[in-house]
Write an enzyme that holds these catalytic residues in place. Structure first.
Site, PDB file in Angstrom:
ATOM      1  N   ASP B 151      -6.152  -1.551  -5.312  1.00  0.00           N
ATOM      2  CA  ASP B 151      -5.080  -2.858  -5.182  1.00  0.00           C
ATOM      3  C   ASP B 151      -5.684  -3.685  -6.453  1.00  0.00           C
ATOM      4  O   ASP B 151      -6.749  -4.554  -6.076  1.00  0.00           O
ATOM      5  CB  ASP B 151      -4.714  -3.226  -4.302  1.00  0.00           C
ATOM      6  CG  ASP B 151      -3.819  -2.531  -3.339  1.00  0.00           C
ATOM      7  OD1 ASP B 151      -3.910  -1.341  -3.589  1.00  0.00           O
ATOM      8  OD2 ASP B 151      -3.387  -2.951  -2.582  1.00  0.00           O
ATOM      9  N   LYS B 214       2.793  -4.671  -7.236  1.00  0.00           N
ATOM     10  CA  LYS B 214       2.525  -5.304  -5.697  1.00  0.00           C
ATOM     11  C   LYS B 214       2.755  -6.734  -6.165  1.00  0.00           C
ATOM     12  O   LYS B 214       2.388  -7.343  -7.193  1.00  0.00           O
ATOM     13  CB  LYS B 214       1.256  -4.822  -5.397  1.00  0.00           C
ATOM     14  CG  LYS B 214       0.784  -5.774  -4.139  1.00  0.00           C
ATOM     15  CD  LYS B 214      -0.536  -5.248  -3.706  1.00  0.00           C
ATOM     16  CE  LYS B 214      -1.145  -5.979  -2.420  1.00  0.00           C
ATOM     17  NZ  LYS B 214      -2.252  -5.691  -1.983  1.00  0.00           N
ATOM     18  N   LYS B 250       5.284  -2.761  -3.985  1.00  0.00           N
ATOM     19  CA  LYS B 250       4.429  -3.069  -2.526  1.00  0.00           C
ATOM     20  C   LYS B 250       4.778  -4.589  -2.428  1.00  0.00           C
ATOM     21  O   LYS B 250       4.060  -5.627  -3.060  1.00  0.00           O
ATOM     22  CB  LYS B 250       3.211  -2.947  -2.674  1.00  0.00           C
ATOM     23  CG  LYS B 250       2.500  -3.311  -1.261  1.00  0.00           C
ATOM     24  CD  LYS B 250       0.977  -2.822  -1.250  1.00  0.00           C
ATOM     25  CE  LYS B 250       0.123  -3.362  -0.283  1.00  0.00           C
ATOM     26  NZ  LYS B 250      -1.347  -3.167  -0.187  1.00  0.00           N
TER      27      LYS B 250
END
Lengths: 478, 314, 300
Positions: B151, B214, B250
């Site tokens: 991430d 995300k 996300k």
């Protein structure tokens, strides 16, 4: 994958509503049997099940109601200080809020519109309308209609079936705030919330005769319009009936305001925020099954983005959930009546016959009740009936344009002039377009938004007079 | 969406990237909020709710990103990820455990053979303010330690300064450093200020090769709001329509209740479509959410309201 | 023709005197002064019954042409800046002032009033233009509104002109009444088809000459002389007319209002006891306006 998240039924409970078997006219503060002795049955358009028997008010009932309204005007409501009138309206607004779920469910039952809309749109706006006009009652001398504006007297009011209680609020709140008394006829197919509103008037201790509710059909309305004892006629409904009313009051000193049909253009320029434009197109035509006088029933899309926009629009329409109006996830409810369904079918057929290409999502219609799937016609030209006549149903006609001038010319090319939409990210183009549209309400980058503070009403054959805002007082002041 | 989305020349210069990103249709903030609010009125009950809860559990990236994280904390969280409710083996495991890069090894060991993946934040999380070399080192180390998912955070400063090329090239470099690991690109939408920027950053990250986009680090408010998730879902939907490739989304930060999670799933279902209702394409970055999902699950299966003391605090 | 000239012999004009050049009273359509397409005219007599002149007797087709001219002029006129419309209305006042003597003489003939009363009526008519010139850039502020809706929307209402207005000028006040009904209609950007007072149309034609020399674009005001009862039904039913001012419609007002209902024209009913000398206020001006409300989201 689909069934992983198929929404389960989420019905709103009907138990908040206790229907009576029979409803009578509300005259002079009491429910009293109609002189006609005739009854209509109002049914749930979603399943055709009868809901209640409702009296048909006749000429004698109109006489009694007008006399009661006159008496109330002369003796109580007219002389009452504005601040006291206002307090009655505030009180009514509060009761409407308290009973809003009951009224929302009842409206969905009687009209067929989704609970999501009655709960989140109709009822909040109904209460807000009473709140808004309540506050005007003691401020009328500051409203810009001269130092001592006077009420007109007795107002005859006739409302349609598409937003039964909201249209009642649009009519009654300003009339009462300005010191008029009213005789209101709800629509033949949707009388129930108006009759519960009569109960609310009782609950609020509103003096008898200030509000009178006469259920009935076309004849009742005609008798009310023709009654010489009224000082004002306010009507929302079809342009055809609007013409009749304008003729009927010609040569009298009675005032008229009319809110009639429309064939609103929703203009999407090539620089529009596309996802929001798609939402606006959808709410513009499918909100309330398209039973909306200001619906954006003509989509005018700039040719250069038509190919990009239309698949998005179809994909979005495929997500609409049609079915049980009381299910909280229903987006599209039932068509209000068999007669209206016939009219929609007839016009949709004409679209196909005249060469336009119709499309509807795969969507199962319930077996009972009155239903019409969301429908989009492409390849429509200005000459097609579906581009000119008000369908008052979930049917969108798509036309294209090349330049802003062409968009405005096509948008204005109709005898109606109620609403229009403009979608562009360019401020100057929005203002340029809005300035040229001959329509009483222009929504730019939004559609079908309503507010008690915002004047609403049409140009040309969409009627005259405004409802809402300071402007809305004028129709009831002399 | 323009077919040129993936033409190589799009990223040839900052000017061409800018032309592409600023040519995307705008987002009307009020309209986007209204759409998200409307979808959040969907009423998800009974069987649908039960399925939604289990799906949400399977989508959770169970996260701990604190300065005070310890191997013990990470082991406890990993245990929870595999058996969210020790008393109920029918509860599915979560998608991944998300930790700082130095604790990847601990998580990998704890989760070995469980099917729960290890995700690591990297690239000078959460601010992203470090030289590219440090970001790449950070990434390589996490992957070497066994992280299956990275991430990363984008350089918001560069984005806001209009240096799209820098943001783009950094993502490409990190993606390369990831090797086989999946790359989630954190946009930190709370710092991007406008929905137009959210849309542009989404396309920029997708263009540079992100497997997921995300919303947030969880360290900046607002984090994952429904309108932001809506706009990112529109981006992956449109990108799929243009190219056939599906990119995941996300939302992370601020999703605490079952209601929040279900609203996210409704957005996924109605905006991107049911194909995205899959842990491979949608994740929920959260920590406290899991216990609320478990409590609601119990409520549905037993009919009684549970108390928080019956669920582990990890 | 009504000159006191003997017809029984050669004109006894002294060689030193000059023969007056008479005016032909025509229609005013689209900025031009045509005769009636019908070729008809009718005699106009003074209040005392003396013949004054022949006026054009407008036909149904002249009315139709007038509506077409008014429609054609509407876009341009309503698109002018409010300031510019105000300037032009003020220019009308200036031009009228310069012709005061002519108007006063015509009015004295038409109404049988003394010179002082006629001059006062002309002065009041000039002042009425000035009054409405001032309104042109103000009524929108008085009648418009910024509406506080409950949501993130800029919401604004502004008055716009209704369109083409058919105006039946008062029969009893051929100049002040005439100006009082024309000025409020055009001050706001409408265009007008005016049917002049039937028995006293000459001041209206002279007013047309003033309008034609005041920078008022052709077609903004079109003036028909003739039989009100003959022209009115065609205007009241004409689908491209948006509104009627029935001030001078007399007994036909009810039928005309009924005819107007077919296309839902806005109708201003006649005042049973009009006082054209009273402060006109804003009511007549407001009657030929539509309120347009525009919504726009407020967001980043």
């Amino acid at each position: 994958m689909d069934q992983i998240f198929e929404y389960a039924p989420a019905p709103e409970s009907r138990s908040v509503v206790s229907l009576r078997d029979t409803y009578e006219p509300f005259i002079d503060g009491a429910f009293t049997p109609a002189a006609t002795g005739e009854y209509l049955t109002t049914a749930n358009p979603a399943d055709e099940e009868p809901l209640a028997r409702v009296a048909v008010s006749g000429a004698a009932d109109v006489d009694r109601a007008v006399a009661a309204a006159r008496r109330a005007f002369d003796t109580v409501w007219g002389p009452m200080p504005g601040r006291e009138r206002g307090k009655y309206l505030f009180r009514i607004a509060r009761i409407l809020q308290e009973r809003s779920r009951e009224l929302a469910v009842l409206e969905s039952l009687d009209n067929g519109k989704p609970i999501k809309e009655t709960r989140d749109v109709d009822l909040p706006l109904v209460a807000a309308h009473f709140f808004y006009y309540a506050g005007w009652a003691d401020k009328l001398e500051h409203a810009g209609f001269g130092p001592r504006p006077r009420p007109l007297g007795v107002a005859a009011q006739i409302i349609p079936w598409n937003f039964p209680l909201l249209m009642l609020a649009w009519k009654i709140a300003p009339a009462l705030a300005t010191g008029n008394t009213v005789v209101l006829k709800p629509a033949e197919t949707t009388p129930l919330t108006a009759l519960v509103f009569a109960e609310i008037c009782q609950e609020a201790d509103l003096p008898p005769g200030v509000v009178n509710i006469l259920p009935g059909a076309g004849e009742t309305g005609r008798a009310l319009v023709a009654h010489p004892g009224t000082d004002k006629v306010a009507f929302t409904g079809s342009t055809e009936v609007g013409r009749e009313i304008a003729r009927a009051v010609a040569g009298t000193d009675r005032r008229v305001s009319l809110e009639l049909g429309g064939k609103g253009a929703n203009i999407v320029y090539d620089d529009a925020a596309l996802d929001q434009a798609v939402e606006g197109i959808v709410s513009g035509i499918f909100f309330n099954q398209g039973h909306v006088c200001c619906a954006g029933s003509r989509l005018l899309v700039q040719e250069s983005i038509a190919e990009e926009l239309l698949p998005r629009l179809r994909a979005r329409i495929e997500r609409l959930r049609l079915g049980d109006p009381l299910d909280k996830n229903t987006d599209i409810g039932a068509i209000n009546s068999a007669a209206q369904l016939d009219r929609i079918r007839d016009l949709a057929r004409s679209g196909a016959d005249e060469g336009a290409e119709g499309w509807s999502p795969a969507c199962e219609l319930p077996e009972r009740g009155y239903w019409f799937p969301p429908t989009v016609f492409t390849g429509v030209t200005q000459a097609h009936r579906i581009a000119r006549e008000e369908i008052f149903g979930p049917v969108l006609s798509v036309l294209t344009f090349r330049t802003p001038e062409e968009a405005v010319a096509k948008a204005n090319n109709t005898p109606y002039g109620l609403s229009a939409g403009v979608w562009t990210e360019k401020g100057s183009r929005m203002l340029w377009t809005a300035e040229r549209l001959r329509a009483g309400v222009v929504w730019s980058n939004t559609f079908n938004k309503f507010d008690p503070a915002s004047p609403f009403g049409g140009y040309k054959e969409s009627g005259y007079g405004r409802e809402g805002g300071r402007h809305g007082l004028e129709a009831y002041l002399g | 969406m323009p077919d040129s989305a993936f033409a190589p020349e799009t990223a040839a210069s900052n000017a061409s990237l800018r032309a592409f990103l600023h040519g995307l249709p705008g987002v009307d903030e009020v309209g986007a909020r209204a759409r998200a609010a409307d979808l959040s009125t969907r009423s998800i009950k009974t069987t649908a709710k039960a399925r939604a809860i289990d799906l949400a559990i399977r989508m959770v990236d169970l996260t701990t990103l604190e300065g005070a994280d310890t191997p013990g904390k990470v082991r406890a969280l990993s245990a929870k990820a595999v058996h969210p409710d020790p008393a109920d083996p029918s509860v599915p495991r979560v998608a991944a455990v998300c930790v700082y890069s130095d604790l990847v090894g601990v998580a990998v060991e704890a989760l070995a053979g469980s099917g729960v993946k290890v995700a690591s934040v990297a690239t000078a999380f959460p601010a992203g303010r470090a030289p590219l070399s440090a970001k790449l080192t950070d990434t390589r180390r996490a992957v070497a330690d066994g992280a299956a998912e990275i991430d990363m955070v984008i350089d918001r400063g560069a984005f806001l300064a209009g240096d799209y090329r820098k943001v783009h090239d950094e993502i490409i470099a990190v993606k390369e450093a990831c090797g086989d690991a999946h790359l989630k690109v954190i946009l930190e939408t709370g710092e991007l200020a406008t929905y137009d920027n959210v849309r542009r950053a989404s396309w920029l990250a997708i263009h540079a090769g992100a497997d997921f986009i995300k919303t947030s680090t969880g360290k900046v408010a607002p984090a994952a709001t429904l309108p932001v998730t809506l706009i990112m879902l529109e981006a992956v939907r449109d990108h799929h329509a243009a190219t056939g490739r599906r990119v995941g989304v996300k939302p992370a930060g601020g999703i605490r209740t079952t209601k929040d999670a279900v609203r996210n799933l409704v957005l996924v279902n109605e905006v991107a479509g049911p194909a995205w209702l899959d842990p491979d394409l949608f994740r929920l970055g959260a920590s406290s959410l899991l216990n609320d999902l478990l409590m609601q699950r119990t409520r549905l299966t037993t009919g009684t309201y549970p108390g928080p003391d019956y669920y582990t605090l990890d | 023709m009504a000159e006191p000239v003997a017809h029984d012999g050669p004109a006894p004009v002294p060689s030193s005197a000059r023969l007056a050049v008479r005016k032909t009273y025509k229609l005013y359509l689209g900025g031009a002064f045509p005769r009636s397409e019908s070729g008809r005219s009718y005699p106009v007599a003074s209040h005392q019954g003396d013949h004054l002149a022949n006026a054009a007797l407008a036909s149904r087709k002249d009315a139709r042409d007038a509506v077409a001219a008014a429609r054609k002029a509407f876009g341009g006129w309503s698109g002018r800046t409010a300031y510019n419309r105000g300037q032009i209305l003020y220019r009308v006042a200036e031009m009228m002032e310069g012709r005061s003597a002519q108007f006063a003489a015509e009015l004295a003939d038409a109404e049988g009033i003394g010179a002082a009363a006629a001059e006062a009526a002309v002065a009041a008519a000039v002042d009425r233009w000035v009054y409405h010139a001032g309104w042109a850039d103000k009524y929108a502020q008085v009648l418009g509104a910024s509406n506080p809706v409950s949501g993130p929307y800029y919401n604004h209402s502004a008055p716009e002109p209704t369109g083409v207005v058919a105006v039946f000028a008062p029969q009893d006040s051929p100049l002040l009444g005439l100006v009082s009904v024309i000025a409020p209609v055009i001050a706001t950007g409408n265009t007008a088809v005016v049917v002049a007072a039937e028995r006293a149309p000459l001041p209206a034609v002279t007013l047309a000459e003033v309008l034609a020399t005041s920078d008022l674009p052709g077609g903004v005001v079109n003036i028909l002389t003739g039989r009100t009862a003959e022209l009115a039904p065609h205007l009241a039913s004409h689908a491209d007319v948006n509104a009627l001012d029935l001030a001078g419609a007399g007994d036909d007002a009810v039928d005309l209002e009924r005819a107007a209902a077919t296309t839902l024209k806005r109708v201003l009913r006649p005042d049973p006891a009009p006082d054209w000398t009273a402060d006109p206020g804003i009511a007549r001006l407001a009657h030929f306006l539509e309120t347009k409300t525009v919504w726009h989201p407020i967001g980043m």
